[in-house]
Design an enzyme around this catalytic site. Structure first.
Site, mmCIF file in Angstrom:
data_model
loop_
_atom_site.group_PDB
_atom_site.id
_atom_site.type_symbol
_atom_site.label_atom_id
_atom_site.label_comp_id
_atom_site.label_asym_id
_atom_site.label_seq_id
_atom_site.Cartn_x
_atom_site.Cartn_y
_atom_site.Cartn_z
ATOM 1 N N GLY A 38 0.863 -1.172 0.000
ATOM 2 C CA GLY A 38 0.000 0.000 0.000
ATOM 3 C C GLY A 38 0.896 1.217 0.000
ATOM 4 N N ASP A 257 7.057 4.620 -4.352
ATOM 5 C CA ASP A 257 6.945 4.825 -2.908
ATOM 6 C C ASP A 257 8.328 4.843 -2.260
ATOM 7 O OD1 ASP A 257 4.169 4.627 -3.319
ATOM 8 O OD2 ASP A 257 4.219 2.454 -2.998
#
Length: 329
Positions: A38, A257
């Protein structure tokens, strides 16, 4: 007190991830490895590995996948006390399809616990001492209440912290939504990270200068240009470009990320601009070399050697299955 004493608060959905444990089309794969991923928790986990005190605020279901997500993020050293456990909604999940171009993912997240988050999630956030709140455009796509949450984040008084926003364009999530809100949100942030390929699709911007025209307000704008490099634009200061490391890519998911975490950690340490961009490239490279969304950091001496390398050595450095090396003529 929940997430007290942290430097960075990351807010957004994380899910169980299923990675094929054998080659072939997803409909024929029978063995899978369950991991966790995530965007925002990926950033938090990577920051924690870099010594930055990080918290992740979200919601998971009261189910085995929710427990797995909490365990994985917590085990990385991230404060998860701001995560709510929803007794009725499930934890989202996604699978990676190894046979498809670019290793795309397939989501199963509609109606998830995190998609029900709203502005009241900020009641679980303690910003005392926090220097940064990190969010992404993914959250805005999950539901109207999640969009309201991001707008509430942007409305928070910024007496001690800044807001960083990663565009994280996911076209499948915007099929029924108005992606125009992404410009609104990004332009209200202090630090924005966006891929040039994303900016072209969403805003029609094809150069870092054009992205800056779309987003005139953020004090710091990082435009990632894939394998070419990244450009840093700051108000009143010269533009800085730093080429990316040459990497033999295993899978790209999660690299953005990792770049964000590397860049933000270096920025929090007041590193010079070029060094902060290199820190982002190094972290991205570690994930590009794996099938996972988060990878262990390189040993500190190897990182220092790369950060301190002269431009010619940096440009000649490549990372392949044989390891990290400098090409010689």
């Amino acid at each position: 007190m929940r997430n007290a004493g942290v430097e960075v608060v990351c807010l957004g959905e994380s899910m169980a991830v299923f990675v094929p444990a054998e080659p072939g089309p997803a409909d024929q794969v029978t063995s899978w490895t369950r991991t966790v991923g995530g965007a925002e928790s990926n950033v938090a986990r990577t920051l924690a590995g870099l010594g930055v005190r990080a918290a992740w605020v979200s919601a998971v279901g009261a189910d085995p996948f929710g427990r797995a997500v909490l365990a994985a993020v917590s085990a990385a050293g991230v404060d998860v006390t701001g995560v709510a456990v929803d007794p009725t909604r499930p934890t989202g999940l996604y699978i990676k399809e190894s046979d498809a171009a670019g290793s795309p993912v397939r989501y199963y997240r509609r109606g998830s616990a995190a998609s029900a988050m709203g502005p009241d999630a900020l009641d679980r956030v303690d910003l005392a001492g926090a220097r940064l709140v990190h969010v992404s455009g993914i959250t805005a796509a999950l539901s109207p209440t999640c969009l309201a949450l991001l707008r509430a984040v942007m409305d928070l008084p910024r007496t001690t912290h800044q807001v960083s926003f990663d565009l994280n364009w996911r076209p499948a999530l915007w099929a029924d939504g108005d992606a125009g809100v992404l410009q609104e949100l990004a332009d209200r942030a202090d630090i924005v990270l966006v891929g040039l390929d994303e900016a072209e699709v969403v805003w029609g911007a094809t150069t870092p200068a054009e992205v800056r025209t779309v987003l005139p307000t953020p004090s710091t704008l990082v435009v990632k240009q894939g394998a070419v490099g990244a450009t840093l634009l700051r108000h009143g200061l010269p533009e800085v470009f730093e080429p990316a490391l040459r990497v033999e890519v295993v899978e790209p998911v999660g690299a953005g990320d990792a770049f964000a975490a590397g860049f933000l950690a270096a920025t929090l340490r007041d590193e010079p601009p070029a060094r902060a961009l290199r820190a982002g490239h190094i972290r991205a490279a570690t994930v590009l070399r794996t099938h996972h969304d988060v990878a262990d950091p390189l040993p500190a001496p190897a990182v220092d050697d790369l950060l301190d390398a002269d431009p010619a050595t940096w440009a000649a450095t490549s990372w392949t299955s044989a390891g990290i090396g400098v090409r010689t003529r």
